[in-house]
Design an enzyme around this catalytic site. Structure first.
Site, PDB file in Angstrom:
ATOM      1  N   TRP A   1      22.887  19.449 101.015  1.00 54.20           N
ATOM      2  CA  TRP A   1      23.228  19.265  99.766  1.00 54.20           C
ATOM      3  C   TRP A   1      23.153  17.971  99.330  1.00 54.20           C
ATOM      4  O   TRP A   1      23.455  17.120  99.979  1.00 54.20           O
ATOM      5  CB  TRP A   1      24.705  19.909  99.417  1.00 54.20           C
ATOM      6  CG  TRP A   1      24.858  21.379  99.507  1.00 54.20           C
ATOM      7  CD1 TRP A   1      23.918  22.422  99.452  1.00 54.20           C
ATOM      8  CD2 TRP A   1      26.027  21.989 100.054  1.00 54.20           C
ATOM      9  NE1 TRP A   1      24.347  23.481  99.776  1.00 54.20           N
ATOM     10  CE2 TRP A   1      25.700  23.365 100.196  1.00 54.20           C
ATOM     11  CE3 TRP A   1      27.078  21.423 100.563  1.00 54.20           C
ATOM     12  CZ2 TRP A   1      26.626  24.352 100.942  1.00 54.20           C
ATOM     13  CZ3 TRP A   1      28.214  22.310 101.085  1.00 54.20           C
ATOM     14  CH2 TRP A   1      27.706  23.740 101.156  1.00 54.20           C
TER      15      TRP A   1
ATOM     16  N   VAL B   1      26.373  15.514 100.059  1.00 54.11           N
ATOM     17  CA  VAL B   1      26.787  15.360 101.223  1.00 54.11           C
ATOM     18  C   VAL B   1      25.568  14.715 101.966  1.00 54.11           C
ATOM     19  O   VAL B   1      25.651  13.798 102.538  1.00 54.11           O
ATOM     20  CB  VAL B   1      27.503  16.483 101.875  1.00 54.11           C
ATOM     21  CG1 VAL B   1      27.903  16.382 103.139  1.00 54.11           C
ATOM     22  CG2 VAL B   1      28.720  16.974 100.836  1.00 54.11           C
ATOM     23  N   CYS B   2      24.708  15.719 102.089  1.00 51.69           N
ATOM     24  CA  CYS B   2      23.652  15.352 103.297  1.00 51.69           C
ATOM     25  C   CYS B   2      22.401  14.391 102.864  1.00 51.69           C
ATOM     26  O   CYS B   2      21.752  13.656 103.569  1.00 51.69           O
ATOM     27  CB  CYS B   2      22.980  16.617 103.639  1.00 51.69           C
ATOM     28  SG  CYS B   2      24.288  17.881 104.250  1.00 51.69           S
ATOM     29  N   ILE B   3      22.832  14.008 101.639  1.00 50.93           N
ATOM     30  CA  ILE B   3      21.815  13.029 100.847  1.00 50.93           C
ATOM     31  C   ILE B   3      22.467  11.757 100.636  1.00 50.93           C
ATOM     32  O   ILE B   3      21.967  10.656 100.971  1.00 50.93           O
ATOM     33  CB  ILE B   3      21.034  13.762  99.722  1.00 50.93           C
ATOM     34  CG1 ILE B   3      20.166  14.756  99.869  1.00 50.93           C
ATOM     35  CG2 ILE B   3      19.875  12.503  98.981  1.00 50.93           C
ATOM     36  CD1 ILE B   3      18.856  14.754 100.901  1.00 50.93           C
TER      37      ILE B   3
ATOM     38  N   PRO C   1      22.999   9.586 104.138  1.00 53.35           N
ATOM     39  CA  PRO C   1      21.796   8.657 104.709  1.00 53.35           C
ATOM     40  C   PRO C   1      21.574   7.736 103.454  1.00 53.35           C
ATOM     41  O   PRO C   1      21.142   6.622 103.649  1.00 53.35           O
ATOM     42  CB  PRO C   1      20.755   9.541 105.092  1.00 53.35           C
ATOM     43  CG  PRO C   1      21.230  10.774 104.184  1.00 53.35           C
ATOM     44  CD  PRO C   1      22.805  10.880 104.259  1.00 53.35           C
TER      45      PRO C   1
END
Length: 210
Positions: free
Chosen positions: A115, A118-120, A123
């Site tokens: 998502w 969170v996941c973008i 990083p």
């Protein structure tokens, strides 16, 4: 006549595809899944056409999140693409993923995945802090709500990330329609996944025959 250094070209960046898996998609509501899958196909097709270094990473693929979207496997088959499975939510904190990304030696990183918040974000903020230039394909990302997606994009922009879209990514790589070696693959990709724009290309190509 000199193009901006902020523009993406086939040889100046790496594409990182993060957690495009069923379990992540089930809870995504900020974008219709049919639109998301189309946009994922566009960026995967674009990176393949232009030979962009592309990293596919997953989270708990076999025990929780499930396989990647078929649109990814079409262009980057699991058998030959070396997917990197993680336990960390932040791809940047996974040693194998970090080595793969930084190992491309590309200063510009283009991110897309699920998502957004969170996941973008993880990083993106981490890479920027290490001096990388980060681009986020906003319409190839999604989250559990529109609010979550938009606040995540806003947060990344505030620290220097550059938002782009899937078709923008493809056309920025093509840049010049005189590049005949990629003209046909690019227009074919758009005909298949480019919505009304793709239909326009299909119409024009057929009308020119008459």
């Amino acid at each position: 006549m000199k193009p901006s250094v902020n523009l993406l070209s086939p040889d100046n960046h790496a594409l990182v595809l993060i957690d495009f898996e069923g379990q992540m998609a089930f809870a995504t509501t900020s974008i219709a899944l049919s639109e998301l899958r189309n946009n994922v196909a566009i960026i995967c097709g674009a990176s393949k056409i232009f030979n962009v270094p592309t990293i596919v990473t997953t989270v708990f693929e076999e025990s929780f999140a499930g396989p990647v979207f078929p649109e990814i496997e079409e262009y980057y088959p699991i058998a030959t693409s070396g997917y990197i499975d993680r336990t960390t939510m932040n791809t940047w904190e996974d040693e194998n993923a970090y080595k793969a990304i930084t190992g491309t030696k590309k200063q510009k990183l283009v991110l897309a995945g699920l998502w957004t918040g969170v996941c973008i974000v993880g990083p993106a903020l981490s890479a920027i802090e290490e001096g990388y230039e980060v681009y986020v394909i906003t319409d190839a990302c999604g989250d559990v709500s529109t609010e979550a997606h938009e606040r995540a994009i806003q947060r990344m922009i505030q620290v220097g990330a550059q938002p782009i879209t899937s078709i923008q990514y493809l056309l920025e790589l093509q840049r010049d329609w005189a590049r005949q070696e990629t003209y046909v693959p690019v227009t074919n990709l758009m005909k298949k996944h480019g919505g009304s724009y793709g239909l326009g290309i299909h119409y024009a190509h057929n009308m020119l025959k008459h």
